[in-house]
Design a protein around this motif. Structure first.
Motif, PDB file in Angstrom:
ATOM      1  N   UNK A 220      42.121  54.516  42.932  1.00 54.17           N
ATOM      2  CA  UNK A 220      40.358  54.192  42.892  1.00 54.17           C
ATOM      3  C   UNK A 220      40.656  52.380  42.748  1.00 54.17           C
ATOM      4  N   UNK A 221      39.681  52.034  43.839  1.00 54.15           N
ATOM      5  CA  UNK A 221      39.226  50.339  43.573  1.00 54.15           C
ATOM      6  C   UNK A 221      37.853  50.085  43.382  1.00 54.15           C
ATOM      7  N   UNK A 222      38.034  49.349  42.176  1.00 56.06           N
ATOM      8  CA  UNK A 222      36.642  49.024  42.169  1.00 56.06           C
ATOM      9  C   UNK A 222      36.708  47.638  41.453  1.00 56.06           C
TER      10      UNK A 222
ATOM     11  N   UNK B 259      34.813  44.947  40.048  1.00 51.01           N
ATOM     12  CA  UNK B 259      33.319  44.849  39.326  1.00 51.01           C
ATOM     13  C   UNK B 259      32.056  46.014  39.248  1.00 51.01           C
ATOM     14  N   UNK B 260      32.371  47.139  39.664  1.00 49.89           N
ATOM     15  CA  UNK B 260      31.661  48.096  38.836  1.00 49.89           C
ATOM     16  C   UNK B 260      31.458  48.799  40.250  1.00 49.89           C
ATOM     17  N   UNK B 261      31.694  48.213  41.084  1.00 46.72           N
ATOM     18  CA  UNK B 261      31.563  48.628  42.943  1.00 46.72           C
ATOM     19  C   UNK B 261      33.152  49.373  43.507  1.00 46.72           C
ATOM     20  N   UNK B 262      33.178  50.823  43.669  1.00 42.49           N
ATOM     21  CA  UNK B 262      34.279  50.727  43.662  1.00 42.49           C
ATOM     22  C   UNK B 262      34.289  51.739  44.960  1.00 42.49           C
ATOM     23  N   UNK B 263      35.573  52.188  46.107  1.00 39.43           N
ATOM     24  CA  UNK B 263      36.061  52.947  46.565  1.00 39.43           C
ATOM     25  C   UNK B 263      37.199  53.469  46.083  1.00 39.43           C
TER      26      UNK B 263
END
Lengths: 156, 289
Positions: free
Chosen positions: B160-162, B164-168
Protein backbone atom coordinates in the motif's frame (compact mmCIF):
# COMPACT_ATOMS: atom_id res chain seq x y z
CA UNK A 1 -11.45 8.21 -38.20
CA UNK A 2 -15.17 9.10 -38.26
CA UNK A 3 -15.97 5.42 -38.06
CA UNK A 4 -13.82 5.06 -34.98
CA UNK A 5 -15.44 8.05 -33.29
CA UNK A 6 -18.93 6.77 -34.09
CA UNK A 7 -18.12 3.35 -32.73
CA UNK A 8 -16.64 4.88 -29.56
CA UNK A 9 -19.79 6.94 -29.02
CA UNK A 10 -21.96 3.89 -29.71
CA UNK A 11 -20.05 1.77 -27.20
CA UNK A 12 -20.21 4.61 -24.65
CA UNK A 13 -23.98 4.88 -25.16
CA UNK A 14 -24.39 1.14 -24.62
CA UNK A 15 -22.21 1.25 -21.49
CA UNK A 16 -24.08 4.25 -20.06
CA UNK A 17 -27.46 2.67 -20.77
CA UNK A 18 -26.37 -0.68 -19.29
CA UNK A 19 -25.10 0.97 -16.12
CA UNK A 20 -28.28 2.97 -15.73
CA UNK A 21 -30.59 -0.01 -16.36
CA UNK A 22 -28.61 -2.06 -13.84
CA UNK A 23 -28.70 0.79 -11.32
CA UNK A 24 -32.43 1.35 -11.84
CA UNK A 25 -33.18 -2.34 -11.33
CA UNK A 26 -31.09 -2.45 -8.15
CA UNK A 27 -32.86 0.65 -6.83
CA UNK A 28 -36.23 -0.96 -7.53
CA UNK A 29 -35.24 -4.18 -5.77
CA UNK A 30 -34.07 -2.33 -2.68
CA UNK A 31 -36.86 0.22 -2.66
CA UNK A 32 -38.25 0.30 0.89
CA UNK A 33 -41.69 -1.22 1.30
CA UNK A 34 -44.20 1.44 2.28
CA UNK A 35 -45.46 1.03 5.82
CA UNK A 36 -49.24 0.62 6.07
CA UNK A 37 -50.63 2.99 8.64
CA UNK A 38 -54.05 3.86 9.95
CA UNK A 39 -55.70 6.58 7.94
CA UNK A 40 -55.68 9.89 9.75
CA UNK A 41 -58.39 12.51 9.50
CA UNK A 42 -55.91 15.27 8.70
CA UNK A 43 -55.50 16.23 5.07
CA UNK A 44 -52.28 14.78 3.75
CA UNK A 45 -50.73 16.32 0.67
CA UNK A 46 -49.66 13.96 -2.06
CA UNK A 47 -45.89 13.73 -2.26
CA UNK A 48 -44.44 15.97 -4.92
CA UNK A 49 -42.57 13.93 -7.48
CA UNK A 50 -38.93 14.89 -7.62
CA UNK A 51 -38.18 16.09 -11.12
CA UNK A 52 -35.40 18.25 -12.35
CA UNK A 53 -34.98 20.25 -15.50
CA UNK A 54 -31.62 19.42 -16.96
CA UNK A 55 -29.64 22.09 -18.72
CA UNK A 56 -27.18 21.00 -21.31
CA UNK A 57 -24.07 22.99 -22.02
CA UNK A 58 -22.36 22.22 -25.30
CA UNK A 59 -18.98 24.00 -25.52
CA UNK A 60 -17.74 25.26 -28.88
CA UNK A 61 -16.18 22.44 -30.86
CA UNK A 62 -18.21 19.78 -29.02
CA UNK A 63 -21.39 18.17 -30.23
CA UNK A 64 -24.32 16.47 -28.54
CA UNK A 65 -25.64 13.07 -29.59
CA UNK A 66 -28.88 11.57 -28.25
CA UNK A 67 -30.54 8.20 -28.21
CA UNK A 68 -33.74 6.88 -26.67
CA UNK A 69 -33.65 3.58 -24.82
CA UNK A 70 -36.53 1.33 -23.81
CA UNK A 71 -36.14 -0.88 -20.81
CA UNK A 72 -38.54 -3.02 -18.79
CA UNK A 73 -39.47 -2.07 -15.24
CA UNK A 74 -41.48 -4.10 -12.70
CA UNK A 75 -45.20 -4.30 -13.47
CA UNK A 76 -44.80 -5.18 -17.16
CA UNK A 77 -44.13 -1.55 -17.97
CA UNK A 78 -41.55 -0.06 -20.26
CA UNK A 79 -39.87 3.24 -19.52
CA UNK A 80 -38.29 5.39 -22.18
CA UNK A 81 -35.17 7.28 -21.32
CA UNK A 82 -33.29 9.72 -23.48
CA UNK A 83 -29.52 9.71 -23.17
CA UNK A 84 -27.55 12.65 -24.46
CA UNK A 85 -23.79 12.53 -24.63
CA UNK A 86 -21.75 15.64 -25.22
CA UNK A 87 -18.68 14.65 -27.19
CA UNK A 88 -15.63 16.89 -27.49
CA UNK A 89 -13.35 17.49 -30.47
CA UNK A 90 -11.36 14.36 -29.73
CA UNK A 91 -14.53 12.24 -29.70
CA UNK A 92 -14.44 11.84 -25.92
CA UNK A 93 -17.54 12.16 -23.74
CA UNK A 94 -17.57 15.26 -21.55
CA UNK A 95 -21.16 15.09 -20.25
CA UNK A 96 -23.81 12.43 -19.79
CA UNK A 97 -27.39 13.62 -19.50
CA UNK A 98 -30.37 11.37 -19.00
CA UNK A 99 -34.00 12.48 -18.95
CA UNK A 100 -37.45 11.01 -19.35
CA UNK A 101 -37.98 10.80 -23.10
CA UNK A 102 -41.47 12.36 -22.88
CA UNK A 103 -41.06 15.11 -20.29
CA UNK A 104 -37.37 15.92 -20.85
CA UNK A 105 -37.03 16.02 -17.07
CA UNK A 106 -34.99 13.73 -14.86
CA UNK A 107 -36.70 11.85 -12.03
CA UNK A 108 -34.93 11.12 -8.75
CA UNK A 109 -33.35 7.89 -10.04
CA UNK A 110 -32.05 9.57 -13.16
CA UNK A 111 -30.68 12.50 -11.15
CA UNK A 112 -29.01 10.04 -8.78
CA UNK A 113 -27.37 8.28 -11.71
CA UNK A 114 -26.01 11.54 -13.06
CA UNK A 115 -25.32 13.55 -9.92
CA UNK A 116 -25.14 11.00 -7.11
CA UNK A 117 -27.42 10.39 -4.14
CA UNK A 118 -27.78 12.85 -1.33
CA UNK A 119 -27.21 11.36 2.08
CA UNK A 120 -26.11 12.23 5.60
CA UNK A 121 -22.96 10.90 7.24
CA UNK A 122 -22.56 11.56 10.95
CA UNK A 123 -19.16 9.93 11.32
CA UNK A 124 -17.75 7.71 13.98
CA UNK A 125 -14.99 8.33 16.50
CA UNK A 126 -11.61 6.86 15.80
CA UNK A 127 -11.71 4.99 19.06
CA UNK A 128 -14.63 2.95 17.73
CA UNK A 129 -12.75 1.66 14.67
CA UNK A 130 -10.93 -1.63 14.63
CA UNK A 131 -8.10 -3.07 12.55
CA UNK A 132 -7.62 -0.10 10.25
CA UNK A 133 -4.48 -0.23 8.09
CA UNK A 134 -4.35 3.43 7.13
CA UNK A 135 -6.51 6.55 7.03
CA UNK A 136 -7.43 8.29 3.79
CA UNK A 137 -7.28 12.03 4.39
CA UNK A 138 -6.35 15.33 2.91
CA UNK A 139 -2.60 15.85 2.74
CA UNK A 140 -0.90 18.17 5.19
CA UNK A 141 -3.58 17.31 7.69
CA UNK A 142 -2.52 16.76 11.25
CA UNK A 143 -1.00 13.37 11.81
CA UNK A 144 -3.14 12.90 14.89
CA UNK A 145 -5.37 10.38 13.17
CA UNK A 146 -2.63 8.09 11.93
CA UNK A 147 -0.58 8.58 15.09
CA UNK A 148 -3.55 7.47 17.17
CA UNK A 149 -3.83 4.33 15.07
CA UNK A 150 -0.71 2.89 16.63
CA UNK A 151 -2.16 3.42 20.10
CA UNK A 152 -5.44 1.92 18.98
CA UNK A 153 -3.78 -1.12 17.44
CA UNK A 154 -1.75 -1.60 20.60
CA UNK A 155 -4.94 -1.52 22.65
CA UNK A 156 -6.67 -4.18 20.55
CA UNK B 1 4.58 -6.06 7.36
CA UNK B 2 7.38 -3.65 6.48
CA UNK B 3 6.77 0.05 7.02
CA UNK B 4 8.74 2.84 5.36
CA UNK B 5 7.95 6.47 6.22
CA UNK B 6 9.48 9.44 4.42
CA UNK B 7 8.73 13.06 3.46
CA UNK B 8 8.10 14.08 -0.15
CA UNK B 9 6.00 16.62 -2.06
CA UNK B 10 5.47 18.53 1.16
CA UNK B 11 3.73 15.70 3.00
CA UNK B 12 4.39 12.47 4.87
CA UNK B 13 4.40 9.19 2.94
CA UNK B 14 4.02 5.69 4.29
CA UNK B 15 4.68 2.47 2.40
CA UNK B 16 3.28 -0.75 3.83
CA UNK B 17 5.04 -3.62 2.09
CA UNK B 18 3.74 -7.07 2.88
CA UNK B 19 7.02 -8.94 2.44
CA UNK B 20 9.61 -10.54 4.71
CA UNK B 21 11.91 -7.56 4.22
CA UNK B 22 12.18 -4.17 2.52
CA UNK B 23 15.90 -3.43 2.47
CA UNK B 24 17.70 -0.09 2.42
CA UNK B 25 18.57 -0.49 -1.25
CA UNK B 26 14.88 -0.73 -2.20
CA UNK B 27 14.06 2.30 -0.05
CA UNK B 28 16.77 4.28 -1.86
CA UNK B 29 15.21 3.47 -5.24
CA UNK B 30 11.83 4.76 -4.01
CA UNK B 31 13.39 7.94 -2.61
CA UNK B 32 15.29 8.54 -5.85
CA UNK B 33 12.05 8.30 -7.82
CA UNK B 34 10.07 10.76 -5.66
CA UNK B 35 13.02 13.17 -5.38
CA UNK B 36 13.36 13.20 -9.16
CA UNK B 37 9.59 13.68 -9.60
CA UNK B 38 9.57 16.61 -7.18
CA UNK B 39 12.58 18.19 -8.86
CA UNK B 40 10.88 18.00 -12.25
CA UNK B 41 7.29 18.89 -11.43
CA UNK B 42 7.12 20.96 -8.24
CA UNK B 43 6.14 24.58 -8.84
CA UNK B 44 8.06 25.50 -5.69
CA UNK B 45 11.38 24.65 -7.40
CA UNK B 46 12.44 27.32 -9.91
CA UNK B 47 14.24 24.92 -12.23
CA UNK B 48 11.38 22.44 -12.56
CA UNK B 49 9.70 21.68 -15.89
CA UNK B 50 6.44 23.30 -14.80
CA UNK B 51 8.34 26.58 -14.37
CA UNK B 52 10.22 26.36 -17.67
CA UNK B 53 7.83 28.67 -19.55
CA UNK B 54 7.51 31.55 -17.08
CA UNK B 55 9.25 33.98 -19.44
CA UNK B 56 8.57 32.28 -22.77
CA UNK B 57 6.95 33.98 -25.71
CA UNK B 58 4.12 32.62 -27.84
CA UNK B 59 5.08 29.49 -29.75
CA UNK B 60 5.34 25.71 -29.87
CA UNK B 61 7.72 24.04 -27.46
CA UNK B 62 8.88 20.44 -27.10
CA UNK B 63 8.38 19.01 -23.62
CA UNK B 64 9.36 15.74 -21.97
CA UNK B 65 7.11 12.71 -22.57
CA UNK B 66 6.20 12.55 -18.87
CA UNK B 67 5.25 16.23 -18.71
CA UNK B 68 3.16 15.66 -21.85
CA UNK B 69 1.39 12.73 -20.14
CA UNK B 70 0.61 14.90 -17.11
CA UNK B 71 -0.61 17.82 -19.24
CA UNK B 72 -2.81 15.52 -21.37
CA UNK B 73 -4.64 14.43 -18.22
CA UNK B 74 -4.87 18.04 -17.05
CA UNK B 75 -6.23 19.04 -20.46
CA UNK B 76 -8.85 16.31 -20.25
CA UNK B 77 -9.86 17.44 -16.77
CA UNK B 78 -10.06 21.00 -18.06
CA UNK B 79 -12.63 19.81 -20.63
CA UNK B 80 -14.62 17.77 -18.11
CA UNK B 81 -14.87 20.75 -15.75
CA UNK B 82 -15.63 23.26 -18.52
CA UNK B 83 -12.37 25.06 -17.76
CA UNK B 84 -12.73 25.30 -14.00
CA UNK B 85 -9.69 23.06 -13.57
CA UNK B 86 -6.68 24.54 -15.30
CA UNK B 87 -3.05 23.89 -14.32
CA UNK B 88 -1.92 27.18 -15.90
CA UNK B 89 -2.94 29.00 -12.74
CA UNK B 90 0.30 28.91 -10.74
CA UNK B 91 0.56 32.69 -11.05
CA UNK B 92 -2.95 33.13 -9.62
CA UNK B 93 -1.98 31.07 -6.56
CA UNK B 94 1.12 33.22 -6.16
CA UNK B 95 -0.86 36.45 -6.40
CA UNK B 96 -3.27 35.04 -3.82
CA UNK B 97 -0.38 34.44 -1.42
CA UNK B 98 0.44 30.77 -2.08
CA UNK B 99 3.76 31.44 -3.75
CA UNK B 100 5.91 29.28 -1.55
CA UNK B 101 5.37 26.43 0.84
CA UNK B 102 4.30 29.04 3.44
CA UNK B 103 1.07 30.93 2.78
CA UNK B 104 1.18 34.72 2.84
CA UNK B 105 -1.30 37.56 2.52
CA UNK B 106 -2.62 38.14 -1.00
CA UNK B 107 -0.70 40.87 -2.76
CA UNK B 108 -3.95 42.48 -3.93
CA UNK B 109 -3.20 41.79 -7.55
CA UNK B 110 -5.49 38.79 -7.99
CA UNK B 111 -7.92 40.61 -10.28
CA UNK B 112 -5.12 41.38 -12.72
CA UNK B 113 -4.49 37.68 -13.27
CA UNK B 114 -5.34 36.51 -16.75
CA UNK B 115 -5.42 32.77 -17.40
CA UNK B 116 -2.78 31.96 -20.04
CA UNK B 117 -3.94 29.99 -23.07
CA UNK B 118 -2.23 26.67 -23.68
CA UNK B 119 -2.92 23.57 -25.73
CA UNK B 120 -1.18 20.42 -26.83
CA UNK B 121 -0.36 19.78 -30.46
CA UNK B 122 1.23 16.44 -31.22
CA UNK B 123 4.17 16.20 -28.87
CA UNK B 124 4.42 19.97 -28.36
CA UNK B 125 3.08 22.50 -25.92
CA UNK B 126 1.55 25.54 -27.60
CA UNK B 127 1.33 28.75 -25.54
CA UNK B 128 0.39 32.34 -26.24
CA UNK B 129 2.91 33.80 -23.82
CA UNK B 130 4.44 33.20 -20.38
CA UNK B 131 2.78 30.44 -18.38
CA UNK B 132 3.52 28.68 -15.08
CA UNK B 133 1.86 25.37 -14.33
CA UNK B 134 0.68 23.93 -11.05
CA UNK B 135 -0.03 20.21 -11.18
CA UNK B 136 -1.79 20.17 -7.83
CA UNK B 137 -4.88 18.03 -8.09
CA UNK B 138 -3.39 15.44 -10.42
CA UNK B 139 0.39 15.31 -9.91
CA UNK B 140 0.53 13.62 -6.54
CA UNK B 141 -1.78 10.80 -7.64
CA UNK B 142 0.48 10.22 -10.64
CA UNK B 143 3.52 10.12 -8.34
CA UNK B 144 1.82 7.64 -5.97
CA UNK B 145 1.19 5.30 -8.92
CA UNK B 146 4.81 5.87 -9.95
CA UNK B 147 6.00 4.64 -6.55
CA UNK B 148 3.73 1.59 -6.96
CA UNK B 149 5.34 0.93 -10.36
CA UNK B 150 8.80 1.17 -8.74
CA UNK B 151 7.78 -1.39 -6.12
CA UNK B 152 6.51 -3.76 -8.82
CA UNK B 153 9.76 -3.39 -10.76
CA UNK B 154 11.62 -4.31 -7.57
CA UNK B 155 9.55 -7.49 -7.36
CA UNK B 156 7.07 -6.55 -4.64
CA UNK B 157 3.48 -7.69 -5.22
CA UNK B 158 1.70 -6.82 -1.99
CA UNK B 159 1.83 -3.22 -0.82
CA UNK B 160 0.00 0.00 0.00
CA UNK B 161 1.48 3.36 -1.02
CA UNK B 162 0.07 6.18 1.13
CA UNK B 163 1.11 9.63 -0.09
CA UNK B 164 -0.23 11.99 2.57
CA UNK B 165 -3.64 10.33 2.75
CA UNK B 166 -4.10 9.55 -0.96
CA UNK B 167 -3.10 6.01 -1.76
CA UNK B 168 -2.95 3.03 -4.06
CA UNK B 169 -2.88 -0.57 -2.93
CA UNK B 170 -2.63 -4.04 -4.37
CA UNK B 171 -3.80 -6.53 -1.78
CA UNK B 172 -2.17 -8.19 1.20
CA UNK B 173 -0.13 -11.36 0.91
CA UNK B 174 -3.01 -13.39 2.39
CA UNK B 175 -5.33 -12.11 -0.34
CA UNK B 176 -7.28 -9.72 1.85
CA UNK B 177 -7.88 -6.06 1.05
CA UNK B 178 -6.45 -3.06 2.89
CA UNK B 179 -8.92 -1.76 5.46
CA UNK B 180 -8.96 2.03 5.15
CA UNK B 181 -10.72 4.59 7.33
CA UNK B 182 -11.85 7.83 5.70
CA UNK B 183 -11.30 11.00 7.68
CA UNK B 184 -14.39 13.20 7.89
CA UNK B 185 -13.45 16.54 6.27
CA UNK B 186 -12.46 18.97 9.00
CA UNK B 187 -12.92 16.49 11.84
CA UNK B 188 -9.55 15.00 12.53
CA UNK B 189 -10.75 12.52 15.17
CA UNK B 190 -13.77 11.29 13.19
CA UNK B 191 -14.14 8.79 10.38
CA UNK B 192 -16.82 9.23 7.72
CA UNK B 193 -16.58 5.56 6.85
CA UNK B 194 -14.31 2.72 5.91
CA UNK B 195 -13.59 0.86 2.71
CA UNK B 196 -11.71 -2.19 1.48
CA UNK B 197 -9.01 -1.18 -0.97
CA UNK B 198 -7.74 -3.87 -3.33
CA UNK B 199 -5.94 -3.04 -6.60
CA UNK B 200 -7.47 0.44 -6.43
CA UNK B 201 -6.55 4.03 -5.76
CA UNK B 202 -8.13 6.38 -3.24
CA UNK B 203 -7.93 10.17 -3.11
CA UNK B 204 -9.19 12.44 -0.35
CA UNK B 205 -9.19 16.20 -0.51
CA UNK B 206 -10.63 18.86 1.75
CA UNK B 207 -10.72 22.63 1.95
CA UNK B 208 -9.60 22.84 5.59
CA UNK B 209 -5.92 22.31 4.87
CA UNK B 210 -3.58 24.85 3.36
CA UNK B 211 -6.01 27.65 4.19
CA UNK B 212 -5.00 31.29 4.50
CA UNK B 213 -7.34 34.25 4.85
CA UNK B 214 -10.25 33.80 2.43
CA UNK B 215 -8.22 31.30 0.42
CA UNK B 216 -7.44 27.62 0.43
CA UNK B 217 -5.55 25.49 -2.06
CA UNK B 218 -8.53 24.59 -4.28
CA UNK B 219 -8.98 27.63 -6.47
CA UNK B 220 -11.25 28.17 -9.45
CA UNK B 221 -9.15 30.10 -11.99
CA UNK B 222 -12.21 31.34 -13.86
CA UNK B 223 -13.76 32.88 -10.75
CA UNK B 224 -10.37 33.80 -9.23
CA UNK B 225 -11.43 32.60 -5.81
CA UNK B 226 -11.29 29.54 -3.61
CA UNK B 227 -14.07 26.99 -3.97
CA UNK B 228 -16.72 27.36 -1.25
CA UNK B 229 -19.71 25.22 -0.43
CA UNK B 230 -17.88 21.91 -0.77
CA UNK B 231 -15.72 20.95 2.21
CA UNK B 232 -14.30 17.68 0.96
CA UNK B 233 -14.30 15.03 -1.76
CA UNK B 234 -13.23 11.38 -1.85
CA UNK B 235 -12.92 9.07 -4.84
CA UNK B 236 -12.01 5.46 -5.50
CA UNK B 237 -10.80 4.44 -8.96
CA UNK B 238 -8.48 1.96 -10.62
CA UNK B 239 -5.40 3.93 -9.56
CA UNK B 240 -4.43 6.94 -7.45
CA UNK B 241 -3.98 9.23 -10.46
CA UNK B 242 -7.56 8.68 -11.62
CA UNK B 243 -8.91 9.07 -8.08
CA UNK B 244 -6.90 12.29 -7.58
CA UNK B 245 -8.19 13.67 -10.88
CA UNK B 246 -11.78 12.91 -9.90
CA UNK B 247 -11.59 14.67 -6.51
CA UNK B 248 -10.22 17.77 -8.24
CA UNK B 249 -12.99 17.62 -10.82
CA UNK B 250 -15.68 17.17 -8.16
CA UNK B 251 -14.47 20.23 -6.28
CA UNK B 252 -14.39 22.40 -9.36
CA UNK B 253 -17.47 21.47 -11.34
CA UNK B 254 -21.22 21.34 -10.84
CA UNK B 255 -23.11 18.20 -9.87
CA UNK B 256 -24.52 17.91 -13.40
CA UNK B 257 -21.07 16.92 -14.57
CA UNK B 258 -20.37 14.31 -11.88
CA UNK B 259 -21.85 11.53 -14.05
CA UNK B 260 -19.40 12.23 -16.87
CA UNK B 261 -16.46 12.45 -14.45
CA UNK B 262 -17.45 9.17 -12.85
CA UNK B 263 -17.88 7.47 -16.24
CA UNK B 264 -14.60 8.79 -17.62
CA UNK B 265 -12.49 7.55 -14.72
CA UNK B 266 -14.67 4.59 -13.71
CA UNK B 267 -14.74 6.11 -10.24
CA UNK B 268 -17.06 6.17 -7.26
CA UNK B 269 -17.12 9.27 -5.08
CA UNK B 270 -18.36 11.17 -2.02
CA UNK B 271 -18.81 14.96 -1.93
CA UNK B 272 -19.21 16.66 1.46
CA UNK B 273 -21.06 19.98 1.55
CA UNK B 274 -20.85 22.77 4.08
CA UNK B 275 -24.50 22.23 5.12
CA UNK B 276 -23.79 18.66 6.23
CA UNK B 277 -25.21 16.94 3.15
CA UNK B 278 -23.10 14.33 1.40
CA UNK B 279 -23.51 13.36 -2.24
CA UNK B 280 -22.65 9.73 -2.90
CA UNK B 281 -22.19 8.05 -6.26
CA UNK B 282 -24.74 5.27 -6.79
CA UNK B 283 -22.26 2.41 -6.43
CA UNK B 284 -20.00 3.67 -3.66
CA UNK B 285 -18.74 0.47 -2.14
CA UNK B 286 -17.83 1.04 1.46
CA UNK B 287 -19.31 1.45 4.89
CA UNK B 288 -20.48 4.95 5.82
CA UNK B 289 -21.20 5.99 9.39
Amino acid sequence: MTKIKKSVVLVACVVAISIFVYYRQVMKIFQPVAKVEEAEPAVVEAPTPVAKKISLEVPAGSKAVSTVANYPVPGDNVDMVKFTLVVDKAGVISQVVMVDAKTEEADEHQVAFMDGLSTMIKGKKLSELKAVDRVGKSSLTTNAFNDSLDELKAAL
Amino acid sequence: MQEFIYKALGTSWCLLVDAPEFPEAAREVVLDYVTDFEKRFSRFLPDSEVNAFRTSGAGEYPISPEFMTLLRRADRLRTLTAGSYDPAMANLLERAGYGGKQMESPDGDVEKFSLPHWELSGEKLVIDGPVAFDLGGTGKGYCIDGVAAVLRRLGYEYFLVDGGGDMVGTKKRDGSAWHIALEYPGKKDTAAGTLELSHQGLAVSDSFRRRWGKWHHIVNPKEKKAVEGIIGCMAVAQDAWAADSVTSGLFLTSAERYGALSLEFQAEYLVFYQDGQVRKSPHWNGELF
